[in-house]
Scaffold this motif. Sequence first.
Motif, mmCIF file in Angstrom:
data_model
loop_
_atom_site.group_PDB
_atom_site.id
_atom_site.type_symbol
_atom_site.label_atom_id
_atom_site.label_comp_id
_atom_site.label_asym_id
_atom_site.label_seq_id
_atom_site.Cartn_x
_atom_site.Cartn_y
_atom_site.Cartn_z
ATOM 1 N N GLY A 81 0.803 -1.212 0.000
ATOM 2 C CA GLY A 81 0.000 0.000 0.000
ATOM 3 C C GLY A 81 0.833 1.257 0.000
ATOM 4 O O GLY A 81 2.072 1.233 -0.033
ATOM 5 N N GLY A 82 0.128 2.393 0.047
ATOM 6 C CA GLY A 82 0.768 3.691 0.002
ATOM 7 C C GLY A 82 1.099 4.228 1.376
ATOM 8 O O GLY A 82 0.932 3.550 2.393
ATOM 9 N N PRO A 83 1.558 5.482 1.439
ATOM 10 C CA PRO A 83 2.003 6.071 2.711
ATOM 11 C C PRO A 83 0.950 6.058 3.814
ATOM 12 O O PRO A 83 1.275 5.794 4.974
ATOM 13 C CB PRO A 83 2.378 7.500 2.301
ATOM 14 N N ALA A 84 -0.313 6.347 3.482
ATOM 15 C CA ALA A 84 -1.346 6.399 4.522
ATOM 16 C C ALA A 84 -1.556 5.023 5.148
ATOM 17 O O ALA A 84 -1.652 4.894 6.385
ATOM 18 C CB ALA A 84 -2.654 6.924 3.936
ATOM 19 N N ARG A 85 -1.617 4.001 4.323
ATOM 20 C CA ARG A 85 -1.816 2.645 4.843
ATOM 21 C C ARG A 85 -0.614 2.211 5.675
ATOM 22 O O ARG A 85 -0.774 1.592 6.744
ATOM 23 C CB ARG A 85 -2.033 1.665 3.695
ATOM 24 N N ILE A 86 0.584 2.528 5.214
ATOM 25 C CA ILE A 86 1.791 2.116 5.936
ATOM 26 C C ILE A 86 1.914 2.866 7.256
ATOM 27 O O ILE A 86 2.331 2.307 8.277
ATOM 28 C CB ILE A 86 3.020 2.295 5.031
ATOM 29 N N ALA A 87 1.533 4.146 7.266
ATOM 30 C CA ALA A 87 1.518 4.892 8.529
ATOM 31 C C ALA A 87 0.543 4.250 9.508
ATOM 32 O O ALA A 87 0.827 4.140 10.711
ATOM 33 C CB ALA A 87 1.140 6.346 8.276
ATOM 34 N N ALA A 88 -0.598 3.799 9.012
ATOM 35 C CA ALA A 88 -1.581 3.150 9.883
ATOM 36 C C ALA A 88 -1.056 1.830 10.436
ATOM 37 O O ALA A 88 -1.445 1.413 11.533
ATOM 38 C CB ALA A 88 -2.886 2.930 9.123
ATOM 39 N N LEU A 89 -0.159 1.166 9.691
ATOM 40 C CA LEU A 89 0.442 -0.067 10.187
ATOM 41 C C LEU A 89 1.381 0.177 11.353
ATOM 42 O O LEU A 89 1.616 -0.719 12.163
ATOM 43 C CB LEU A 89 1.207 -0.773 9.058
ATOM 44 N N GLY A 90 1.951 1.401 11.413
ATOM 45 C CA GLY A 90 2.850 1.727 12.516
ATOM 46 C C GLY A 90 4.246 2.124 12.092
ATOM 47 O O GLY A 90 5.190 2.054 12.892
ATOM 48 N N GLU A 180 1.299 7.266 16.320
ATOM 49 C CA GLU A 180 1.494 6.119 17.204
ATOM 50 C C GLU A 180 2.300 5.012 16.531
ATOM 51 O O GLU A 180 1.855 3.854 16.433
ATOM 52 C CB GLU A 180 0.148 5.587 17.710
ATOM 53 N N PRO A 181 3.502 5.325 16.071
ATOM 54 C CA PRO A 181 4.292 4.325 15.340
ATOM 55 C C PRO A 181 4.967 3.323 16.269
ATOM 56 O O PRO A 181 5.184 3.573 17.450
ATOM 57 C CB PRO A 181 5.342 5.199 14.644
ATOM 58 N N LYS A 182 5.322 2.194 15.683
ATOM 59 C CA LYS A 182 6.224 1.240 16.303
ATOM 60 C C LYS A 182 7.645 1.414 15.764
ATOM 61 O O LYS A 182 8.610 0.984 16.387
ATOM 62 C CB LYS A 182 5.757 -0.192 16.043
ATOM 63 N N LEU A 183 7.740 2.040 14.574
ATOM 64 C CA LEU A 183 9.022 2.295 13.931
ATOM 65 C C LEU A 183 9.016 3.715 13.386
ATOM 66 O O LEU A 183 8.091 4.106 12.677
ATOM 67 C CB LEU A 183 9.262 1.300 12.796
ATOM 68 N N LEU A 184 10.046 4.487 13.730
ATOM 69 C CA LEU A 184 10.180 5.868 13.271
ATOM 70 C C LEU A 184 11.424 5.994 12.407
ATOM 71 O O LEU A 184 12.519 5.604 12.825
ATOM 72 C CB LEU A 184 10.270 6.811 14.471
ATOM 73 N N LEU A 185 11.255 6.542 11.204
ATOM 74 C CA LEU A 185 12.358 6.761 10.279
ATOM 75 C C LEU A 185 12.685 8.253 10.260
ATOM 76 O O LEU A 185 11.830 9.076 9.943
ATOM 77 C CB LEU A 185 11.985 6.299 8.866
ATOM 78 N N LEU A 186 13.919 8.603 10.601
ATOM 79 C CA LEU A 186 14.359 9.988 10.661
ATOM 80 C C LEU A 186 15.382 10.233 9.554
ATOM 81 O O LEU A 186 16.435 9.592 9.520
ATOM 82 C CB LEU A 186 14.996 10.305 12.023
ATOM 83 N N ASP A 210 13.134 4.832 24.267
ATOM 84 C CA ASP A 210 12.697 4.432 25.599
ATOM 85 C C ASP A 210 11.180 4.304 25.683
ATOM 86 O O ASP A 210 10.660 3.656 26.606
ATOM 87 C CB ASP A 210 13.188 5.436 26.642
ATOM 88 N N ARG A 211 10.461 4.920 24.754
ATOM 89 C CA ARG A 211 9.004 4.773 24.685
ATOM 90 C C ARG A 211 8.578 3.497 23.972
ATOM 91 O O ARG A 211 7.392 3.254 23.767
ATOM 92 C CB ARG A 211 8.385 5.968 23.953
ATOM 93 N N GLY A 212 9.548 2.686 23.567
ATOM 94 C CA GLY A 212 9.234 1.431 22.889
ATOM 95 C C GLY A 212 9.128 1.561 21.392
ATOM 96 O O GLY A 212 8.535 0.696 20.736
ATOM 97 N N ILE A 213 9.698 2.625 20.834
ATOM 98 C CA ILE A 213 9.644 2.867 19.387
ATOM 99 C C ILE A 213 11.038 2.653 18.803
ATOM 100 O O ILE A 213 11.996 3.303 19.215
ATOM 101 C CB ILE A 213 9.166 4.304 19.088
#
Length: 271
Positions: A81-90, A180-186, A210-213
Amino acid sequence: MVTDLTQELSNDKVLLEAQGISRHFGGLVAVNNVDLHVGVDEILGLIGPNGAGKTTFFNCLTGVDRATAGQIVFQGAPVKGGPARIAALGIARTFQNIRLFPNMTASENVLVGRHCRTKAGVISAILRSPRLKREEAHSASMASDLLRFVGILRRGDDLARNLSYGDQRRVEIARALATEPKLLLLDEPTAGMNPSETQAMMLLVRQIRDRGIAVIVIEHDMRFIFRLCDRVVVLDQGMKLTEGSPEQVQHDPKVIEAYLGSQGVTVNEPA
């Protein structure tokens, strides 16, 4: 193979696996058969010379670009899917060039990130339903909490265009966290920052972990990368050159030749 990628981690510790990712633009190969994995509690650095394919790889992970070949697995399931769907996945991200809405306040920019987590539709908005009001109140509270977390709650009512460069970076991170991600890309979070701002960003990234991300970070500041990250992956000309601990990577002859220069980078300062 997955077993090769994750040999250092048990299956329940692997958050994301990218398997054989390639991205072609006509005859140009921007990313070429790259494997990468990140653990649930890991800060992973992604480095390489300009044009190495780092941002394109991020784009493939987040649906901005569709990979020409390969598969991405997140929390055990294929990512589609696209960005919106992937953001919803976390999976959330920031961008190399800041992408805020300049005529919206810092708080309003953060609220944009809540879109993928709210459920009220058009009818609820027209009728101002109780559900909509609850969601709006929750989102507003979360926006304030996130601005406080990144250190700029006092600037919440300021237009994004009036914020300093460093504060704009922090708003962008808060907006990504609002999903509310589980993975953050910077993508280059310290670009243009002075040493004190860079140090503060390092602390913030650790607090995010430390927040579990989990975090994957692209940076050209090698001292930032080597002091922050648990593991580092190096790309060169679209291919994975090597990966390992910061100590292993900074002394790898291939990395020194391709990227760090003849002297390499030695990090002796305390973290």
